[in-house]
Design an enzyme around this catalytic site. Structure first.
Site, PDB file in Angstrom:
ATOM      1  N   TYR A 158       0.840  -1.208   0.000  1.00  0.00           N
ATOM      2  CA  TYR A 158       0.000   0.000   0.000  1.00  0.00           C
ATOM      3  C   TYR A 158       0.876   1.259   0.000  1.00  0.00           C
ATOM      4  O   TYR A 158       0.649   2.187  -0.778  1.00  0.00           O
ATOM      5  CB  TYR A 158      -0.928  -0.039   1.214  1.00  0.00           C
ATOM      6  CG  TYR A 158      -2.008   1.022   1.196  1.00  0.00           C
ATOM      7  CD1 TYR A 158      -3.192   0.831   0.477  1.00  0.00           C
ATOM      8  CD2 TYR A 158      -1.858   2.216   1.896  1.00  0.00           C
ATOM      9  CE1 TYR A 158      -4.193   1.802   0.456  1.00  0.00           C
ATOM     10  CE2 TYR A 158      -2.841   3.188   1.883  1.00  0.00           C
ATOM     11  CZ  TYR A 158      -4.017   2.976   1.164  1.00  0.00           C
ATOM     12  OH  TYR A 158      -4.998   3.937   1.145  1.00  0.00           O
ATOM     13  N   LYS A 162       1.091   4.100  -2.883  1.00  0.00           N
ATOM     14  CA  LYS A 162       0.668   5.484  -2.649  1.00  0.00           C
ATOM     15  C   LYS A 162       1.828   6.473  -2.840  1.00  0.00           C
ATOM     16  O   LYS A 162       1.605   7.612  -3.249  1.00  0.00           O
ATOM     17  CB  LYS A 162       0.044   5.626  -1.259  1.00  0.00           C
ATOM     18  CG  LYS A 162      -1.310   4.897  -1.142  1.00  0.00           C
ATOM     19  CD  LYS A 162      -2.331   5.471  -2.103  1.00  0.00           C
ATOM     20  CE  LYS A 162      -3.690   4.820  -1.967  1.00  0.00           C
ATOM     21  NZ  LYS A 162      -4.682   5.369  -2.917  1.00  0.00           N
TER      22      LYS A 162
HETATM   23  N1  LIG Z   1     -10.576   5.257   3.702  1.00  0.00           N
HETATM   24  C1  LIG Z   1      -9.378   5.700   4.071  1.00  0.00           C
HETATM   25  O1  LIG Z   1      -9.043   5.758   5.252  1.00  0.00           O
HETATM   26  C2  LIG Z   1      -8.402   6.185   3.026  1.00  0.00           C
HETATM   27  C3  LIG Z   1      -7.305   6.963   3.458  1.00  0.00           C
HETATM   28  C4  LIG Z   1      -6.393   7.398   2.512  1.00  0.00           C
HETATM   29  C5  LIG Z   1      -6.563   7.079   1.178  1.00  0.00           C
HETATM   30  N2  LIG Z   1      -7.640   6.324   0.803  1.00  0.00           N
HETATM   31  C6  LIG Z   1      -7.765   5.997  -0.608  1.00  0.00           C
HETATM   32  O2  LIG Z   1      -8.981   6.525  -1.112  1.00  0.00           O
HETATM   33  C7  LIG Z   1      -9.425   5.707  -2.194  1.00  0.00           C
HETATM   34  C8  LIG Z   1     -10.879   5.303  -1.920  1.00  0.00           C
HETATM   35  O3  LIG Z   1     -10.937   4.535  -0.727  1.00  0.00           O
HETATM   36  P1  LIG Z   1     -12.279   4.284   0.078  1.00  0.00           P
HETATM   37  O4  LIG Z   1     -11.935   4.322   1.504  1.00  0.00           O
HETATM   38  O5  LIG Z   1     -13.357   5.138  -0.456  1.00  0.00           O
HETATM   39  O6  LIG Z   1     -12.522   2.753  -0.279  1.00  0.00           O
HETATM   40  P2  LIG Z   1     -13.855   1.934  -0.650  1.00  0.00           P
HETATM   41  O7  LIG Z   1     -13.489   0.516  -0.473  1.00  0.00           O
HETATM   42  O8  LIG Z   1     -15.026   2.479   0.082  1.00  0.00           O
HETATM   43  O9  LIG Z   1     -14.053   2.264  -2.213  1.00  0.00           O
HETATM   44  C9  LIG Z   1     -13.119   1.831  -3.189  1.00  0.00           C
HETATM   45  C10 LIG Z   1     -13.863   1.545  -4.473  1.00  0.00           C
HETATM   46  O10 LIG Z   1     -12.900   1.107  -5.465  1.00  0.00           O
HETATM   47  C11 LIG Z   1     -13.478   0.065  -6.192  1.00  0.00           C
HETATM   48  N3  LIG Z   1     -12.449  -0.788  -6.779  1.00  0.00           N
HETATM   49  C12 LIG Z   1     -11.608  -1.633  -6.117  1.00  0.00           C
HETATM   50  N4  LIG Z   1     -10.840  -2.295  -6.996  1.00  0.00           N
HETATM   51  C13 LIG Z   1     -11.184  -1.841  -8.242  1.00  0.00           C
HETATM   52  C14 LIG Z   1     -10.734  -2.148  -9.546  1.00  0.00           C
HETATM   53  N5  LIG Z   1      -9.772  -3.073  -9.756  1.00  0.00           N
HETATM   54  N6  LIG Z   1     -11.305  -1.505 -10.597  1.00  0.00           N
HETATM   55  C15 LIG Z   1     -12.292  -0.594 -10.403  1.00  0.00           C
HETATM   56  N7  LIG Z   1     -12.759  -0.266  -9.173  1.00  0.00           N
HETATM   57  C16 LIG Z   1     -12.205  -0.877  -8.105  1.00  0.00           C
HETATM   58  C17 LIG Z   1     -14.305  -0.710  -5.169  1.00  0.00           C
HETATM   59  O11 LIG Z   1     -15.286  -1.544  -5.786  1.00  0.00           O
HETATM   60  C18 LIG Z   1     -14.900   0.411  -4.343  1.00  0.00           C
HETATM   61  O12 LIG Z   1     -16.155   0.820  -4.855  1.00  0.00           O
HETATM   62  C19 LIG Z   1      -8.453   4.524  -2.259  1.00  0.00           C
HETATM   63  O13 LIG Z   1      -7.450   4.803  -3.215  1.00  0.00           O
HETATM   64  C20 LIG Z   1      -7.835   4.512  -0.882  1.00  0.00           C
HETATM   65  O14 LIG Z   1      -6.553   3.930  -0.899  1.00  0.00           O
HETATM   66  C21 LIG Z   1      -8.577   5.876   1.692  1.00  0.00           C
END
Ligand SMILES: NC(=O)c1ccc[n+]([C@@H]2O[C@H](COP(=O)([O-])OP(=O)(O)OC[C@H]3O[C@@H](n4cnc5c(N)ncnc54)[C@H](O)[C@@H]3O)[C@@H](O)[C@H]2O)c1
Length: 276
Positions: A158, A162
């Site tokens: 991860y 990132k």
């Molecule tokens: N939630 C957190 O704490 C957090 C913190 C920092 C960064 N992020 C980043 O933010 C982004 C969104 O995260 P989130 O928390 O909303 O997650 P989430 O799991 O709620 O949503 C992620 C979405 O991506 C889709 N997805 C996964 N693999 C895929 C693929 N191969 N092709 C197309 N779609 C795909 C999933 O179906 C899902 O709808 C991610 O990049 C995550 O790393 C999240």
């Protein structure tokens, strides 16, 4: 005083738009009067969010594909432009997290996380960016993380993905800036989405994630979406190649972190945080 983001009438695609941060970006864009394309490997979830956007009175389209597949991504972007028109914006929110100690990390997990978070971000930017470059305008927001700036035990893949997203963002900002296409990244800390709730025990969320955050709480996905909208809008017209941290102050200073020793691998192993 009210400031208009000027996003009414714009057309924006969101990868990972079926859930969490991506879904909130879709709803926030609809609130501002933009048309939204929701792209996700979860086609049903994407369609459900498109219906939410339409219920708000805005145009929407949904499409299912895997961002790891470069040619499927390119075809999907072409299809979206046929349905909604030329894209003005892209948010790359598709992402996965599979915590595992580095010594145990399976190559399948490594490839999945790098594949979705880093390669998928590049393929999405490339498919949309090459069309924006040809038209001479556009704005792209990639989703980094606090893990873009530092390590976290159990997240070798991860953190690598990132950090890579930020390097990619800087490169594209330089390559495409003179064509009128801006590319920026946002760096959230823990945000209250299904990604966090599905994989991380509640006592770790409250005892570690909230505790290490100067604002003392997780981000709400709306708070991350609002920053994405700023970076898409002309209010950020001179911002290009930036990583804008939206982390409640987590990365502002190491002196705020009380759990440095607790976050060593041994303590994490005992915490139940690892899913595989
Ligand atoms: N939630 C957190 O704490 C957090 C913190 C920092 C960064 N992020 C980043 O933010 C982004 C969104 O995260 P989130 O928390 O909303 O997650 P989430 O799991 O709620 O949503 C992620 C979405 O991506 C889709 N997805 C996964 N693999 C895929 C693929 N191969 N092709 C197309 N779609 C795909 C999933 O179906 C899902 O709808 C991610 O990049 C995550 O790393 C999240």
């Amino acid at each position: 005083m009210s400031i208009s983001l000027g996003l009414a009438g714009r057309i924006v695609m969101i990868t990972g738009g079926a859930s969490g941060i991506g879904r909130q970006c879709a709803l926030a864009l609809a609130r501002e009067g933009a048309a939204v394309a929701i792209a996700d490997s979860n086609a049903e979830g994407a369609a459900a969010v498109a219906r939410e956007v339409e219920a708000m009175g805005q145009q929407a389209a949904s499409i299912g594909f895997d961002v790891r597949d470069a040619s499927a991504t390119d075809v999907a972007v072409g299809e979206i432009e046929k349905r909604l028109g030329p894209l003005d914006g892209l948010i790359t929110a598709a992402g996965i997290s599979r915590p595992s100690p580095a010594t145990e990390l399976a190559s399948e997990s490594w490839e999945a996380v790098i594949g979705v978070n880093l390669s998928g971000t590049f393929y999405s930017c490339q498919a949309v960016g090459r069309r924006m470059v040809a038209r001479g305008r556009g704005a792209i927001v990639t989703i980094g993380s606090i893990s873009s700036l530092g390590g976290q035990s159990g997240r070798a893949h991860y953190c690598a993905s990132k950090a890579g997203v930020v390097g990619l963002t800087r490169d594209l900002a330089i390559e495409w800036g003179s064509y009128g296409v801006r590319v920026n990244s946002i760096g959230p800390s823990a945000t209250d989405t299904p990604m966090i709730r599905a994989g991380i025990p509640e006592n770790f969320v409250s005892g570690v994630m909230e505790d290490r955050t100067p604002l003392g709480r997780l981000a709400q996905p709306e708070e991350i979406a609002n920053v994405c909208l700023f970076l898409l809008s002309d209010l950020s017209s001179y911002v290009n190649g930036s990583l804008l941290m939206a982390d409640g102050g987590v990365t502002a200073g190491f002196l705020t972190h009380r759990h440095g020793r607790d976050l060593s691998s041994k303590t994490l192993l005992a915490s139940g945080i690892y899913t595989e």
